[in-house]
Scaffold this motif. Structure first.
Motif, PDB file in Angstrom:
ATOM      1  N   ALA A 134       0.851  -1.205   0.000  1.00 11.28           N
ATOM      2  CA  ALA A 134       0.000   0.000   0.000  1.00 11.28           C
ATOM      3  C   ALA A 134       0.885   1.253   0.000  1.00 11.28           C
ATOM      4  CB  ALA A 134      -0.914  -0.007   1.222  1.00 11.28           C
ATOM      5  N   GLY A 135       1.952   1.223   0.801  1.00 11.14           N
ATOM      6  CA  GLY A 135       2.871   2.363   0.856  1.00 11.14           C
ATOM      7  C   GLY A 135       3.636   2.546  -0.438  1.00 11.14           C
ATOM      8  N   ALA A 147       1.394   4.038  -2.997  1.00 17.17           N
ATOM      9  CA  ALA A 147       1.249   5.484  -2.761  1.00 17.17           C
ATOM     10  C   ALA A 147       2.505   6.228  -3.225  1.00 17.17           C
ATOM     11  CB  ALA A 147       1.001   5.741  -1.274  1.00 17.17           C
ATOM     12  N   PHE A 148       3.665   5.662  -2.912  1.00 15.82           N
ATOM     13  CA  PHE A 148       4.935   6.306  -3.260  1.00 15.82           C
ATOM     14  C   PHE A 148       5.087   6.446  -4.780  1.00 15.82           C
ATOM     15  CE2 PHE A 148       9.453   5.767  -4.427  1.00 15.82           C
ATOM     16  CZ  PHE A 148       9.981   6.900  -3.825  1.00 15.82           C
ATOM     17  N   ALA A 177       2.389   8.750  -6.438  1.00 16.70           N
ATOM     18  CA  ALA A 177       2.657  10.185  -6.253  1.00 16.70           C
ATOM     19  C   ALA A 177       3.856  10.614  -7.104  1.00 16.70           C
ATOM     20  CB  ALA A 177       2.922  10.475  -4.780  1.00 16.70           C
ATOM     21  N   ALA A 225      -9.600   1.966   1.203  1.00 17.95           N
ATOM     22  CA  ALA A 225      -8.956   3.189   1.706  1.00 17.95           C
ATOM     23  C   ALA A 225      -7.551   3.333   1.113  1.00 17.95           C
ATOM     24  CB  ALA A 225      -8.884   3.153   3.226  1.00 17.95           C
ATOM     25  N   TYR A 226      -6.804   2.242   1.094  1.00 21.35           N
ATOM     26  CA  TYR A 226      -5.440   2.306   0.533  1.00 21.35           C
ATOM     27  C   TYR A 226      -5.457   2.606  -0.963  1.00 21.35           C
ATOM     28  CZ  TYR A 226      -3.291   0.555   4.820  1.00 21.35           C
ATOM     29  OH  TYR A 226      -2.838   0.421   6.100  1.00 21.35           O
ATOM     30  N   ILE A 234      -6.441   6.580  -0.972  1.00 21.55           N
ATOM     31  CA  ILE A 234      -5.579   7.556  -0.282  1.00 21.55           C
ATOM     32  C   ILE A 234      -4.572   8.269  -1.209  1.00 21.55           C
ATOM     33  CG2 ILE A 234      -3.640   7.724   1.369  1.00 21.55           C
ATOM     34  CD1 ILE A 234      -5.280   6.047   3.275  1.00 21.55           C
ATOM     35  N   PRO A 235      -3.800   7.548  -2.028  1.00 21.32           N
ATOM     36  CA  PRO A 235      -2.800   8.273  -2.840  1.00 21.32           C
ATOM     37  C   PRO A 235      -3.412   9.379  -3.706  1.00 21.32           C
ATOM     38  CG  PRO A 235      -2.380   5.927  -2.905  1.00 21.32           C
ATOM     39  CD  PRO A 235      -3.696   6.101  -2.233  1.00 21.32           C
ATOM     40  N   MET A 248      -5.048  12.070  -1.306  1.00 25.82           N
ATOM     41  CA  MET A 248      -4.056  12.843  -0.558  1.00 25.82           C
ATOM     42  C   MET A 248      -3.311  13.810  -1.474  1.00 25.82           C
ATOM     43  SD  MET A 248      -3.534  13.005   2.533  1.00 25.82           S
ATOM     44  CE  MET A 248      -2.654  14.411   3.132  1.00 25.82           C
ATOM     45  N   ILE A 267      -5.449  16.739  -1.929  1.00 27.90           N
ATOM     46  CA  ILE A 267      -5.442  17.614  -0.751  1.00 27.90           C
ATOM     47  C   ILE A 267      -4.135  18.412  -0.674  1.00 27.90           C
ATOM     48  CG2 ILE A 267      -5.351  17.620   1.793  1.00 27.90           C
ATOM     49  CD1 ILE A 267      -7.293  15.223   1.732  1.00 27.90           C
ATOM     50  N   LEU A 320      -3.119   4.284   7.936  1.00 26.11           N
ATOM     51  CA  LEU A 320      -3.683   5.116   6.862  1.00 26.11           C
ATOM     52  C   LEU A 320      -3.080   6.533   6.837  1.00 26.11           C
ATOM     53  CD1 LEU A 320      -7.475   4.041   6.985  1.00 26.11           C
ATOM     54  CD2 LEU A 320      -5.653   3.100   5.585  1.00 26.11           C
ATOM     55  N   VAL A 336       0.463   6.476   5.442  1.00 18.34           N
ATOM     56  CA  VAL A 336       0.548   6.388   3.976  1.00 18.34           C
ATOM     57  C   VAL A 336       0.325   7.775   3.378  1.00 18.34           C
ATOM     58  CG1 VAL A 336      -0.520   5.415   1.901  1.00 18.34           C
ATOM     59  CG2 VAL A 336      -0.151   3.965   3.875  1.00 18.34           C
ATOM     60  N   ALA A 337      -0.626   8.502   3.957  1.00 22.82           N
ATOM     61  CA  ALA A 337      -0.904   9.860   3.477  1.00 22.82           C
ATOM     62  C   ALA A 337       0.332  10.749   3.619  1.00 22.82           C
ATOM     63  CB  ALA A 337      -2.079  10.448   4.254  1.00 22.82           C
ATOM     64  N   VAL A 388       3.420   9.779   3.470  1.00 21.34           N
ATOM     65  CA  VAL A 388       4.374   9.391   2.421  1.00 21.34           C
ATOM     66  C   VAL A 388       4.075  10.192   1.152  1.00 21.34           C
ATOM     67  CG1 VAL A 388       5.037   7.506   0.855  1.00 21.34           C
ATOM     68  CG2 VAL A 388       4.901   7.083   3.312  1.00 21.34           C
ATOM     69  N   VAL A 389       2.780  10.294   0.811  1.00 22.49           N
ATOM     70  CA  VAL A 389       2.382  11.048  -0.392  1.00 22.49           C
ATOM     71  C   VAL A 389       2.828  12.508  -0.262  1.00 22.49           C
ATOM     72  CG1 VAL A 389       0.412  11.850  -1.762  1.00 22.49           C
ATOM     73  CG2 VAL A 389       0.425   9.532  -0.850  1.00 22.49           C
ATOM     74  N   VAL A 407       6.619  12.805  -0.718  1.00 24.67           N
ATOM     75  CA  VAL A 407       6.994  12.692  -2.139  1.00 24.67           C
ATOM     76  C   VAL A 407       6.683  14.016  -2.836  1.00 24.67           C
ATOM     77  CG1 VAL A 407       6.476  11.519  -4.323  1.00 24.67           C
ATOM     78  CG2 VAL A 407       6.660  10.194  -2.225  1.00 24.67           C
ATOM     79  N   PHE A 460       8.894   8.359   5.693  1.00 23.82           N
ATOM     80  CA  PHE A 460       9.007   6.973   5.212  1.00 23.82           C
ATOM     81  C   PHE A 460       9.288   6.021   6.390  1.00 23.82           C
ATOM     82  CE2 PHE A 460       9.946   9.403   1.393  1.00 23.82           C
ATOM     83  CZ  PHE A 460       9.126   8.773   0.482  1.00 23.82           C
ATOM     84  N   PHE A 477       6.255   5.473   8.490  1.00 24.68           N
ATOM     85  CA  PHE A 477       5.317   4.565   7.822  1.00 24.68           C
ATOM     86  C   PHE A 477       5.780   3.107   7.922  1.00 24.68           C
ATOM     87  CE2 PHE A 477       4.748   2.121   3.862  1.00 24.68           C
ATOM     88  CZ  PHE A 477       3.418   1.755   4.054  1.00 24.68           C
TER      89      PHE A 477
END
Lengths: 96, 465
Positions: free
Chosen positions: A20-21, A24-25, A28, A76-77, A80-81, A84, A87, B279, B282-283, B285-286, B289, B313, B316
């Motif tokens: 999930a991370g 997102a990484f 993004a 959610a995962y 989120i990316p 977020m 946002i 959660l 993870v936000a 991390v975004v 980046v 990072f 997380f």
């Protein structure tokens, strides 16, 4: 449930959050660098996250409450990316 | 108008706190190496410095040095925020003196006296005996007194300066919570379940909630210094972070209530909120980046920038990935208290708190050692940065492998019997993992020395004018 299932659940839990991370990484990073390839690559981790989450969901040890929680986490995962990034961009618009 | 290199007295005091913090960091690592070696050679320092005492010193040194680092950060940024010297500077200096002497006495007692009878003398003067917060009662009261002085200084300074900014209010409320939650750990009750119930308020809510918010405040200030991020953005982000961290983290406390004899509903509450805890990470991390991408790694302070990006990072991976892996009660029933917990603890503390402290010190060094427009950079910090990260993962990975073996052999197969415990401890995945962990521990210690050398030298010869 046998003993091996505990190990598989641990690994699935690890892989679930880690992918999930990573999703997102790379998502993004791909969006910021306008790289379609990176964005596409991020979906590999999204798929891995769904797969790991699905493994946990179908584990008989979890009752309906936990299965629903895990399904919620998967969605959610996934969201989120994108959410977020929206946002963060909104927040930083003030910078310009 | 004050010149760029002007330092307030409280900012000079911040360096005293950071010096003490870095010395204690070294002590933490020395005791960590001793107990890591005792896993390989259990008779090492037997009856001189038993594992329980070494572990106590390793953990308490960590809590204290991180805390001192944060206090240094408050005293560094507060006068910049309020544009005035702090109120109560004298008491701030007295508090530092008291805390330095108190740490010395407590460590000496832990090393020389170590244990006592189960009575009030031991509780007040040797150790309270509770894991992670073993300090004797008088030292506990001292910690509350010191934080009360800090709270007064922060509140009175803001009041006098009439600068009621968003970040400062978050800090004021958080300091109150830090004082309040620590008091929760000073109750004593002979009912072990009730005792553990309150004890976890300190360990979880104090360290994992109020510290996270304090780190949020410090990171906001670091971002303003290092990237020049506008206040409105960091404030908006801070509110969002506080909302997300508290929203999931407060009742996430429940994952510590699974097996202490608390009511069964904590399984559902703790598991539910713990599952949501990664959660917001993870936000973050975004966001990291985005920040790194938008600024294209361009900053006036390279080491601080890299450490603060790593912070999101590390937080997380350490708290999120290693935390979620064993947080659901169905899994935790088997993995609880194995080396997976130790792996999670090592990585989470390093990612969330160590990285913030290091970034903060580099941020301050730039102001002290460089002129306007000069970039803080060099070669050594990169070595320290990379080798600290490699070695912390090198410590964590074998602990995780050992934890997997323990979960499987000791719990799932052996059913937590004494024989199963011995079988687990003698398994190569556990025994060899301890050797790897010790090796990477030595590497971590060398990396720490590189970091300290760099902190002493960086910026004295500016890299780019």
């Amino acid at each position: 449930m046998n003993a091996e299932t505990i190990l598989k659940m641990l690994i699935a839990g690890f892989s679930f959050t880690l992918s999930a991370g990573l999703y997102a990484f790379f998502y993004a990073l791909g969006r910021l660098s306008n790289s379609f390839l990176l964005e596409l690559f991020s979906f590999v981790f999204a798929f891995l996250m769904i797969l790991s989450g699905f493994f946990l969901v179908v584990c008989p040890v979890f009752t309906l409450f936990w299965k629903l929680l895990l399904v919620f986490s998967i969605f959610a995962y996934l969201i989120i990316p994108k959410g977020m990034l929206w946002i963060v961009k909104k927040l930083h618009q003030k910078e310009k | 108008m004050k010149n760029k290199n002007f330092l307030y007295e409280s900012q000079k005091l911040a360096f005293w706190y950071w010096t003490l913090a870095l010395i204690l960091f070294g002590f933490q690592l020395v005791f960590g190496l001793i107990i890591a070696y005792q896993y390989i050679q259990p008779e090492f320092l037997h009856k001189i410095l038993n594992f329980s005492i070494g572990r106590l010193l390793h953990l308490n040194a960590m809590i204290l040095w991180l805390l001192f680092g944060f206090i240094g950060g408050i005293y560094w940024f507060l006068p910049m925020e309020t544009e005035r010297e702090i109120v109560g500077l004298f008491w701030a200096k007295v508090a530092f003196g008291l805390i330095a002497v108190a740490v010395g006495i407590v460590v000496a007692v832990f090393l020389l006296v170590q244990i006592g009878k189960a009575d009030w003398v031991t509780l007040w003067f040797i150790t309270e005996g509770r894991e992670y917060i073993e300090a004797p009662r008088w030292a506990d009261i001292g910690i509350v007194a010191v934080f009360s002085i800090i709270f007064f200084n922060v509140f009175a300074t803001i009041w006098k300066a009439k600068k009621l900014k968003g970040i400062l209010w978050v800090l004021v409320i958080d300091l109150l919570a830090i004082i309040g939650f620590y008091i929760a750990g000073m109750f004593f009750t002979p009912n072990i379940s009730v005792d553990q119930f309150w004890w976890w308020w300190v360990v979880h809510l104090w360290v994992e909630a109020t510290w996270e918010v304090l780190v949020g405040v410090l990171v906001a200030w670091i971002l303003m210094s290092v990237l020049g991020t506008p206040r409105k953005i960091v404030e908006g982000w801070l509110y969002l972070e506080v909302f997300l961290v508290f929203g999931t983290g407060i009742l996430g406390l429940g994952h510590h209530y699974f097996w202490i004899g608390a009511p069964e509903y904590w399984l559902g509450i703790g598991g539910f909120f713990s599952a949501l805890e990664p959660l917001p990470l993870v936000a973050m991390v975004v966001h990291a980046v985005y920040d790194a991408g938008v600024h294209r790694l361009k900053t006036v302070n390279k080491p601080a920038f890299f450490w603060i990006v790593f912070q999101s990072f590390g937080n997380f991976v350490g708290a999120g990935v290693w935390g979620f892996m064993h947080t659901l009660p169905q899994i935790n029933l088997y993995s609880h208290g194995t080396q997976i917990t130790a792996a999670h603890g090592h990585l989470a503390f390093f990612g969330a708190y160590v990285a913030t402290n290091i970034a903060m010190i580099y941020t301050a060094l730039q102001k002290v050692r460089l002129n306007e427009g000069q970039i803080l950079d060099g070669g050594l910090w990169k070595w320290a940065f990379v080798s600290l990260i490699i070695s912390i993962f090198g410590i964590t990975a074998p602990l995780t492998v050992a934890g997997f073996a323990q979960t499987f052999i000791e719990r799932a197969v052996g059913g937590s019997s004494w024989q199963a415990y011995i079988n687990g401890q003698l398994h190569p995945w556990v025994k060899e993992s301890m050797v790897w962990r010790f090796g990477f521990g030595i590497m971590f210690f060398i990396s720490y020395l590189l970091l300290v050398i760099d902190l002493l030298k960086i910026g004295k010869k500016p890299a780019i004018a």
